[in-house]
Design an enzyme around this catalytic site. Structure first.
Site, PDB file in Angstrom:
ATOM      1  N   THR A  12      -6.577 -33.164  20.493  1.00 28.92           N
ATOM      2  CA  THR A  12      -6.807 -31.873  19.834  1.00 28.92           C
ATOM      3  C   THR A  12      -7.288 -30.827  20.831  1.00 28.92           C
ATOM      4  OG1 THR A  12      -9.025 -32.609  19.183  1.00 28.92           O
ATOM      5  CG2 THR A  12      -7.271 -32.817  17.540  1.00 28.92           C
ATOM      6  N   ARG A  53     -12.876 -37.052  26.654  1.00 29.20           N
ATOM      7  CA  ARG A  53     -13.483 -38.355  26.926  1.00 29.20           C
ATOM      8  C   ARG A  53     -12.845 -38.971  28.171  1.00 29.20           C
ATOM      9  NH1 ARG A  53     -11.998 -43.464  24.777  1.00 29.20           N
ATOM     10  NH2 ARG A  53     -10.346 -42.433  23.578  1.00 29.20           N
ATOM     11  N   LYS A 103      -6.265 -41.510  29.975  1.00 28.23           N
ATOM     12  CA  LYS A 103      -6.237 -40.044  29.986  1.00 28.23           C
ATOM     13  C   LYS A 103      -6.004 -39.496  31.392  1.00 28.23           C
ATOM     14  CE  LYS A 103      -9.088 -39.684  25.826  1.00 28.23           C
ATOM     15  NZ  LYS A 103      -8.203 -38.960  24.900  1.00 28.23           N
ATOM     16  N   HIS A 108      -6.104 -44.116  14.725  1.00 26.07           N
ATOM     17  CA  HIS A 108      -6.293 -43.177  15.837  1.00 26.07           C
ATOM     18  C   HIS A 108      -5.932 -43.760  17.191  1.00 26.07           C
ATOM     19  CE1 HIS A 108      -8.235 -39.628  14.023  1.00 26.07           C
ATOM     20  NE2 HIS A 108      -8.746 -40.472  13.149  1.00 26.07           N
TER      21      HIS A 108
END
Length: 826
Positions: free
Chosen positions: A661, A554, A559, A360
């Site tokens: 996702t 998260r 990100k 992942h």
């Protein structure tokens, strides 16, 4: 022929609710609290579920299908009440029954806490996969830990994240079943004795150990409309002996409660802070605890109906969800050799055919590693086995490459060994000890093969495959967005519920003005619903007719929530400087938890909230911008957010996001993506077309080139780009904090090398102008109502590939080779 829906007795349900209120609480319906009514209704639903659950287990006993055990530290399930009703096809009759009792199904459902069994995408993916496995009719167990407090419940106080215990089990969990008869012993520490038995076999025995009792709690996972109920089995820890009276009498009070303390620590929190050795030790214990109990159970279940342990892999498969469950490789070897006396070669053959690994993460620093001394002390027998696996694998590397021209064998060993630099490398153990290694998006898998795991791919290419992630449409459309779900069914029928590719039929309506208007009216109603939630929880009034620009996930530097809020800060300055400039009103919505020890992430949360405080209360802005940070982001409020999102922020540094996702969930609900060509964004854009997304920034190849060459200097951008300079200066000029030094660490990490990390290691400044331009394009596109309606509708129409049903079927066909379970639905 269309299947008949499952039967559900509405009148029996009503009687059960009344009976449960009376017998559980000695109350009438009028006297019962909302929580008590929820519990009574949940137990009534559970009665119906258990019938299907027992039928499924009976069918499995008769048909003997191959079973997948999905091993994961996280299962972010979300509330069970509404989702169970949907998959039982009982939502409508239960709603009617509760109406007749004078109750609102939504208010009943709101009494259920989100189970604190996961945190991010890893855990939500696991939950989607279990839903799909049951819906597709495959026998599966999810295996994890019954955390008492989860990661934490997030509170925002004075703009800062505060972590408080998530007491989700305070009122019990009506849907779980405690299975004490299936308890297992798990051993830690001690030492290993070796001796020869009367048959001449070398026997290894762990002695002087601590032991805990692993007790399973089973939760039903219901397939949609097919009567199949799979199981999420989460393990709780109990002491073998609660209180050692003899130790207490001798004055050794610590030893008297030693077992109880060990057991209570194991299942208290998800991901204990591992910035210290005690945290690392607890995390490793957690991993071995649930894996040992799960593997023991799987082996014993197989042996109920089979007498040859060497064929375990024919009926059993372990899927390791990231590196956390990798110790399953060595634990299965231990059980096969020490408990069933298989030779090393036979045990290795069974193990490698049973275990599979999902990677992942692209970032090598995130691949789990353990200090050898810690691993050896806590798991002495497991360490011996890992040491021997490593020895044999290093021999294999040497045999493969010795004598090969131009190949540095020592470099290969350094790159691939399981034990190296005094570390146990869990990803390497997972790759060597299984027969399948998969990434979770096409780009991610290619980067693994060509960069992060290149040496492994070159040596064993047959193990590598891609399984692009997916989501379950039952929860994230049917449950989260009933208005849109009903509209879709009205347009194309209801086959999409179990075959998301049917959504392609919506393309017939993308140019239909009436359909566009209906679609956008549903979006507006969902935005109004979210606006009410924001007003109630944040005290901020937002305009549902503004653009809802959403980044919920998260919180991690890669990100790039920081890129988003820096751009908001710049736009604030721009509006203040040009008050008459056209600006389409926009509401920026953030939601994220930062790991308790992740200081940069926590400071980013403070920055977002500080920016919100200033902008939302500045009369000069006239509502052109609002900023909202939604506290304690979780599945239940995520469902409201996804349904309401206009813009889906997927802005990770290219090459860093494995898949994502959230991008799929917002696409399903008609949001338009702004993002880099990273993770599954690549495949989303391929499905929907570049004209229906807003792509910006460096490519993954460009990022990797900069990282390789080390020739990126963010200070050059700061000095040459006035927009960037203004945004960064606002971090330290007092605009958003009276303490000008408060956000200095964020300023420094963007411009200076900090703690061994490159300045701006996630290329925020490099992508700033490109991102700013993409944001302008969004405002222009949204102002054209017809254009935006078409784009939004196209996103929903093109989401078919991204169902977890498709992902699971690919696992079944290419990796697991499961058998369909034939259950006679009632």
């Amino acid at each position: 022929m269309k299947k008949k829906p499952l039967s559900f007795d509405k009148d029996l349900f009503k009687r059960s609710v009344l009976y449960n209120v009376k017998t559980l609480y000695r109350k009438t319906m009028e006297e019962a609290t909302p929580q008590e009514i929820y519990q009574a209704a949940a137990y009534a639903i559970k009665d119906a579920i258990v019938d299907h659950w027992m039928t499924t287990q009976k069918a499995a006993a008769e048909q003997d299908p191959k079973i997948v055990y999905y091993m994961s530290m996280e299962f972010l399930m979300g509330r069970a009440f509404g989702n169970n009703l949907i998959n039982l096809q009982a939502y409508k009759p239960v709603k009617e029954a509760l109406d007749e009792l004078g109750l609102d199904v939504n208010l009943v459902e709101d009494q259920e806490p989100d189970p604190a069994l996961g945190n991010g995408g890893l855990g939500r993916l696991a939950a989607c996969f279990l839903d799909s496995l049951a819906t597709l009719g495959y026998m599966a167990y999810g295996c994890g830990i019954r955390y008492k407090y989860g990661m934490f419940r997030q509170q925002i106080k004075d703009g800062y994240q505060v972590e408080v215990p998530d007491t989700w089990l305070e009122n019990g969990n009506p849907f779980e079943l405690r299975r004490s008869e299936l308890a297992k012993e798990v051993k830690f520490g001690g030492y290993v004795n070796m001796f020869t038995d009367e048959y001449g076999r070398t026997i290894f025995r762990q002695e002087g150990y601590q032991v805990v009792r692993a007790v399973p709690y089973d939760l039903p996972v219901i397939g949609y409309g097919n009567g199949v109920v799979d199981t999420l089995r989460i393990w709780d820890a109990e002491p073998i002996q609660c209180f050692q009276l003899d130790s207490f009498d001798k004055g050794d009070y610590q030893k008297a409660v030693e077992q109880e303390n060990l057991a209570s620590q194991l299942c208290e929190v998800l991901y204990p802070n591992d910035n210290h050795i005690a945290g690392k030790e607890l995390r490793l214990k957690q991993q071995y605890f649930f894996i040992s109990a799960s593997v023991q159970t799987a082996v014993q279940r197989y042996l109920r109906n089979h007498d040859d342990i060497r064929k375990l892999y024919e009926k059993t498969v372990f899927q390791l969800n990231d590196t956390h469950p990798t110790v399953a490789v060595a634990e299965l070897m231990r059980i096969l050799m020490d408990d069933y006396y298989l030779s090393w070669d036979d045990a290795w053959d069974v193990t490698t055919k049973t275990c599979c690994y999902t990677n992942h993460t692209i970032m090598s620093e995130a691949l789990e590693k353990w200090p050898v001394d810690l691993f050896q002390r806590l798991l002495p027998r497991i360490y011996q086995i890992v040491d021997e696996i490593n020895r044999r694998f290093v021999d294999q590397i040497m045999r493969t490459y010795s004598g090969s021209a131009g190949i540095d064998v020592q470099a290969k060993i350094r790159s691939m060994a399981i034990l190296y630099d005094n570390q146990v490398k869990m990803a390497h153990l997972a790759i060597v000890g299984g027969h399948s290694v998969n990434g979770v998006a096409k780009l991610h898998t290619e980067i693994l093969k060509q960069r992060e795991l290149k040496d492994f791919y070159e040596m064993m290419p047959e193990k590598f495959n891609n399984k692009t992630n997916g989501i379950t449409q039952r929860r994230f459309l049917m449950h989260a967005n009933p208005l849109l779900a009903d509209w879709v069914t009205e347009k194309i029928g209801d086959d999409w519920i179990t075959d998301l590719s049917q959504m392609d039929k919506l393309k017939d309506f993308v140019n239909d003005k009436k359909a566009q208007a209906e679609f956008m009216d549903i979006k507006l109603k969902n935005k109004q619903r979210l606006a009410e939630y924001i007003l109630e929880h944040n005290g901020v009034k937002v305009d549902p007719k503004s653009i809802f620009d959403v980044q919920v996930k998260r919180l991690h530097e890669y990100k790039r929530q920081l890129l988003n809020i820096l751009t908001v800060m710049y736009k604030y300055h721009d509006i203040k400087s040009h008050p008459n400039k056209d600006f389409y009103p926009k509401t920026y919505i953030f939601g994220a938890k930062a790991a308790a020890g992740y200081l940069t992430a926590k400071l980013t949360i403070k920055l977002i909230n500080s920016v919100a405080e200033v902008i939302n209360n500045d009369p000069d802005i006239k509502g052109k911008i609002k900023v909202v940070f939604i506290e304690d982001y979780r599945v239940s409020n995520a469902e409201l957010i996804f349904a309401a999102a206009d813009v889906s922020e997927q802005i990770s540094t290219a090459s860093k996001e494995a898949s994502g996702t959230g991008n799929m969930k917002m696409m399903l609900n008609g949001a338009v993506t702004i993002g880099t060509m990273d993770g599954a964004n690549v495949e989303i854009v391929n499905e929907v077309g570049e004209e229906n997304a807003f792509i910006f920034g460096l490519s993954s190849q460009e990022v990797m080139e900069y990282e390789k060459n080390g020739n990126y200097n963010p200070m050059d951008i700061y000095n040459s780009d006035p927009n960037v300079k203004k945004a960064l200066d606002m971090l330290v000029d007092g605009t958003f904090s009276k303490d000008k030094e408060l956000f200095r660490p964020l300023y420094n990490c963007l411009l200076n090398k900090v703690g061994g990390n490159r300045a701006d290691q996630y290329f925020i400044l490099k992508d700033f102008e490109s991102y700013l331009e993409a944001q302008k394009k969004i405002s222009d596109a949204y102002a054209d109502k017809k254009r935006w309606a078409k784009m939004a509708l196209m996103n929903t129409a093109c989401c078919g590939k991204f169902s977890s049903d498709r992902t699971i079927q690919e696992y079944v066909d290419e990796v697991w080779h499961l058998d369909k379970l034939n259950v006679e639905a009632k």
